[in-house]
Write an enzyme that holds these catalytic residues in place. Sequence first.
Site, mmCIF file in Angstrom:
data_model
loop_
_atom_site.group_PDB
_atom_site.id
_atom_site.type_symbol
_atom_site.label_atom_id
_atom_site.label_comp_id
_atom_site.label_asym_id
_atom_site.label_seq_id
_atom_site.Cartn_x
_atom_site.Cartn_y
_atom_site.Cartn_z
ATOM 1 N N CYS A 197 95.024 8.791 91.575
ATOM 2 C CA CYS A 197 94.126 7.833 90.904
ATOM 3 C C CYS A 197 93.613 8.352 89.571
ATOM 4 O O CYS A 197 93.146 7.584 88.739
ATOM 5 C CB CYS A 197 92.950 7.491 91.804
ATOM 6 S SG CYS A 197 93.485 6.777 93.350
ATOM 7 N N HIS A 225 87.362 4.216 87.655
ATOM 8 C CA HIS A 225 88.441 3.925 88.605
ATOM 9 C C HIS A 225 87.919 2.941 89.651
ATOM 10 O O HIS A 225 86.782 3.057 90.123
ATOM 11 C CB HIS A 225 88.884 5.230 89.271
ATOM 12 C CG HIS A 225 89.834 5.027 90.411
ATOM 13 N ND1 HIS A 225 90.982 4.276 90.289
ATOM 14 C CD2 HIS A 225 89.794 5.480 91.704
ATOM 15 C CE1 HIS A 225 91.615 4.276 91.451
ATOM 16 N NE2 HIS A 225 90.916 4.983 92.326
ATOM 17 N N ASN A 281 92.436 -1.587 94.502
ATOM 18 C CA ASN A 281 92.689 -0.247 93.971
ATOM 19 C C ASN A 281 94.185 -0.098 93.660
ATOM 20 O O ASN A 281 95.008 0.028 94.566
ATOM 21 C CB ASN A 281 92.244 0.772 95.031
ATOM 22 C CG ASN A 281 92.422 2.215 94.592
ATOM 23 O OD1 ASN A 281 93.029 2.495 93.562
ATOM 24 N ND2 ASN A 281 91.909 3.137 95.396
HETATM 25 O O1 UT7 Z 1 91.394 5.733 95.204
HETATM 26 C C1 UT7 Z 1 90.921 7.016 95.289
HETATM 27 C C2 UT7 Z 1 90.640 7.532 96.617
HETATM 28 N N1 UT7 Z 1 90.136 6.595 97.591
HETATM 29 C C3 UT7 Z 1 88.846 6.246 97.632
HETATM 30 O O2 UT7 Z 1 88.045 6.566 96.788
HETATM 31 C C4 UT7 Z 1 88.426 5.443 98.844
HETATM 32 C C5 UT7 Z 1 87.159 5.995 99.415
HETATM 33 N N2 UT7 Z 1 86.800 5.407 100.707
HETATM 34 C C6 UT7 Z 1 86.394 4.137 100.845
HETATM 35 O O3 UT7 Z 1 86.380 3.356 99.922
HETATM 36 C C7 UT7 Z 1 85.857 3.736 102.194
HETATM 37 O O4 UT7 Z 1 85.712 4.879 102.984
HETATM 38 C C8 UT7 Z 1 86.727 2.682 102.949
HETATM 39 C C9 UT7 Z 1 86.619 1.336 102.274
HETATM 40 C C10 UT7 Z 1 88.170 3.118 102.993
HETATM 41 C C11 UT7 Z 1 86.196 2.531 104.372
HETATM 42 O O5 UT7 Z 1 84.820 2.165 104.334
HETATM 43 P P1 UT7 Z 1 83.701 2.995 105.138
HETATM 44 O O6 UT7 Z 1 82.427 2.323 104.895
HETATM 45 O O7 UT7 Z 1 83.811 4.434 104.744
HETATM 46 O O8 UT7 Z 1 84.147 2.767 106.616
HETATM 47 P P2 UT7 Z 1 84.476 3.841 107.755
HETATM 48 O O9 UT7 Z 1 85.872 4.321 107.615
HETATM 49 O O10 UT7 Z 1 83.371 4.860 107.830
HETATM 50 O O11 UT7 Z 1 84.355 2.937 109.042
HETATM 51 C C12 UT7 Z 1 83.108 2.317 109.445
HETATM 52 C C13 UT7 Z 1 83.376 1.330 110.556
HETATM 53 C C14 UT7 Z 1 84.244 1.905 111.679
HETATM 54 O O12 UT7 Z 1 83.842 1.316 112.902
HETATM 55 P P3 UT7 Z 1 82.905 2.114 113.928
HETATM 56 O O13 UT7 Z 1 83.644 3.368 114.269
HETATM 57 O O14 UT7 Z 1 81.622 2.379 113.168
HETATM 58 O O15 UT7 Z 1 82.746 1.162 115.048
HETATM 59 C C15 UT7 Z 1 85.617 1.419 111.336
HETATM 60 O O16 UT7 Z 1 86.465 1.321 112.465
HETATM 61 O O17 UT7 Z 1 84.098 0.221 110.042
HETATM 62 C C16 UT7 Z 1 85.310 0.045 110.780
HETATM 63 N N3 UT7 Z 1 86.332 -0.434 109.874
HETATM 64 C C17 UT7 Z 1 86.574 -1.750 109.668
HETATM 65 N N4 UT7 Z 1 86.051 -2.856 110.191
HETATM 66 C C18 UT7 Z 1 86.538 -4.050 109.761
HETATM 67 C C19 UT7 Z 1 87.145 0.301 109.075
HETATM 68 N N5 UT7 Z 1 87.937 -0.511 108.347
HETATM 69 C C20 UT7 Z 1 87.613 -1.784 108.700
HETATM 70 C C21 UT7 Z 1 88.074 -3.041 108.303
HETATM 71 N N6 UT7 Z 1 87.512 -4.141 108.854
HETATM 72 N N7 UT7 Z 1 89.051 -3.201 107.374
#
Ligand code: UT7
Length: 331
Positions: free
Chosen positions: A116, A256, A286
């Site tokens: 990225c 980004h 992204n």
């Molecule tokens: O491009 C350069 C590098 N990449 C980045 O900079 C990306 C950085 N990361 C992110 O943007 C975020 O971490 C994500 C968007 C990928 C994920 O969001 P998050 O708020 O960090 O979610 P999480 O992975 O901590 O998951 C929180 C909850 C989980 O459920 P439980 O365990 O709390 O019950 C996940 O299973 O949200 C759940 N979850 C979803 N629910 C509905 C994860 N993805 C989804 C989804 N829809 N698509």
Amino acid sequence: MTSIRAAITGVGGYVPEYILTNQELETMVDTTDEWITSRTGIKERRILKGENQGVSVLGIAAVKDMLAKTKIDPKEIDCVIFATVTADMTFPATANIVASAVGATNAFSFDMGAACSGFLYGLSAGASYIQSGMCKKVVVIGGDKMSAIMDYTDRTTCIIFGDGAGCVLLEPTTEDVGIVDAILKSDGAGETYLHMKAGGSRMPASRETVDKRQHFVYQEGSAVFKFAVTNMAEVSAQLATRNNLTADNINWLVPHQANKRIIDATAHRVGITEDKVMMNIERYGNTTAGTIPLLLWDYEKQLKKGDNLLLAAFGGGFTWGAVYVKWAYNS
Ligand code: UT7
């Protein structure tokens, strides 16, 4: 002696036609438009469909767009740098394919692999070629076909990525505009949290790697999120401080587009209000190396000569960085 800087003198961009909406993703994985919108700021992303369509298709269209606007002769281009992690093939470089396709037959060309942050790395390398006097015209492309390496059964990752490419033309200037300063960083410890395991020389493609779905992006989202928030904000603040840039004299933050919450945190750290933050994440998601040049492409008409732009990125590697650009022209 008058010092020479590299100025951005043209911008091009391209996104494919197909729009993958949050509503369509709801039919593919267990997610909702509400979750994606509130956690990332993304509403839709573009996808390059069709057989034999590599990232070169995006890069060629972006460069052709830039050539049509700047009206330069492609034979005058000395160098083409393509920042991407989704090259058409492991080799040859996609930059070679793009250079030939656009008629840049006198250029040397190579790919830049910094995920990225790749466009910022490419911009900095291209600017150095100009400053050294080695090149007079450098094209820096940032773009990715992330749909090619996306696991559309992994709801935590597939919802954020999309396809697209943008590019800039760099030329020398003695005016007080151009690429003024840059801080670039990397830390190989990031491999654990964001990588594509198979298909490289460590783990070549095999039936087993395909069965284990190891040819897709693996991302530990929340771990990457924490590193991104801290480092992208910190490097932006560092670059701003050493160039006496403040909320008052920064015209645009060009961050980004990985997650709106990371963008907001960076803007907050540098003290910039939302009206000065370039944003198109809701439409493209992204696009990895594509996000920053696509922002410049979208906002080009609003930019004025002398505007102070702070470009910032964070991504796989980990890699991160910030670049201070003084805009060189009025559209
Ligand atoms: O491009 C350069 C590098 N990449 C980045 O900079 C990306 C950085 N990361 C992110 O943007 C975020 O971490 C994500 C968007 C990928 C994920 O969001 P998050 O708020 O960090 O979610 P999480 O992975 O901590 O998951 C929180 C909850 C989980 O459920 P439980 O365990 O709390 O019950 C996940 O299973 O949200 C759940 N979850 C979803 N629910 C509905 C994860 N993805 C989804 C989804 N829809 N698509």
